[in-house]
Design an enzyme around this catalytic site. Structure first.
Site, PDB file in Angstrom:
ATOM      1  N   SER A  39       0.793  -1.233   0.000  1.00 24.39           N
ATOM      2  CA  SER A  39       0.000   0.000   0.000  1.00 24.39           C
ATOM      3  C   SER A  39       0.824   1.280   0.000  1.00 24.39           C
ATOM      4  CB  SER A  39      -0.960   0.017   1.192  1.00 24.39           C
ATOM      5  OG  SER A  39      -0.256   0.223   2.398  1.00 24.39           O
ATOM      6  N   LYS A  80       0.719   4.489   6.836  1.00 30.62           N
ATOM      7  CA  LYS A  80       0.105   5.315   5.788  1.00 30.62           C
ATOM      8  C   LYS A  80       0.659   6.733   5.874  1.00 30.62           C
ATOM      9  CE  LYS A  80      -2.787   1.944   4.871  1.00 30.62           C
ATOM     10  NZ  LYS A  80      -2.510   1.017   3.819  1.00 30.62           N
TER      11      LYS A  80
END
Length: 184
Positions: A39, A80
């Site tokens: 990701s 993230k």
């Protein structure tokens, strides 16, 4: 005989001190982690080893584009990038980020955009669509993975509470070819 006995005691004290400092540092200051998943490509790759700074946000809040590790659930932490901070409104339109109605450049995505041959990497959305709010409230941030098409992030899980942030990703150290400071 007396000298050897003192030397042995000093080594035990040194070992005890070293282990104590390491435990305190690991618990409160820094922690090694292994990236799990794609990701954050191209910034971070699956199985990259890195160091997070647990003390980064003791006296300040995360800033836009910081890479953070947070508790996504009791058993899983995510890594993230912070896109929105308290007080921000945000949306994506035509593969561009707008924060408080101002277009914001995302230089960390340039490599991915070039590799995508002009195809959008971030689908259009608004903060209201993704998180159910118009403005990010105090104590929360909005996060996205750099690999936008393959990231489970605030578009799916909603806003992240600052209380759930473990720390800021500082340094990728393994594999050695990925050695990189992650500071903005």
């Amino acid at each position: 005989m007396y000298i050897k006995q003192e030397s042995w005691k000093e080594w035990i004290r040194l070992l005890f001190f070293t282990v104590t400092v390491a435990i305190i540092a690991r618990t409160f200051l820094i922690a090694p982690i292994i990236v799990d998943g794609e990701s954050m490509v191209p910034t971070l790759a699956d199985n990259d080893r890195m160091i997070i700074n647990k003390s980064s946000y003791w006296f300040s809040d995360p800033e836009r584009f910081d890479v953070v590790v947070f508790h996504a659930s009791e058993e899983k932490d995510y890594i993230k990038r912070v896109i929105g901070v308290p007080g921000d409104t945000l949306y994506y339109d035509n593969d561009s980020l707008y924060v408080n109605d101002q277009k914001i450049a995302e230089p960390h995505l340039q490599t991915l955009k070039e590799a995508n041959n002009g195809e959008p990497i971030t689908a259009d959305f608004s903060l209201r669509d993704a998180a159910g709010v118009k403005t990010i409230p105090e104590g929360h941030v909005f996060v996205l993975g750099d690999n936008r098409k393959h990231s489970f992030d605030s578009r799916s899980i909603g806003l992240v509470s600052m209380e759930d942030i473990v720390g800021e990703a500082e340094l990728t150290f393994w594999p050695f070819s990925h050695l990189n400071w992650l500071r903005n």
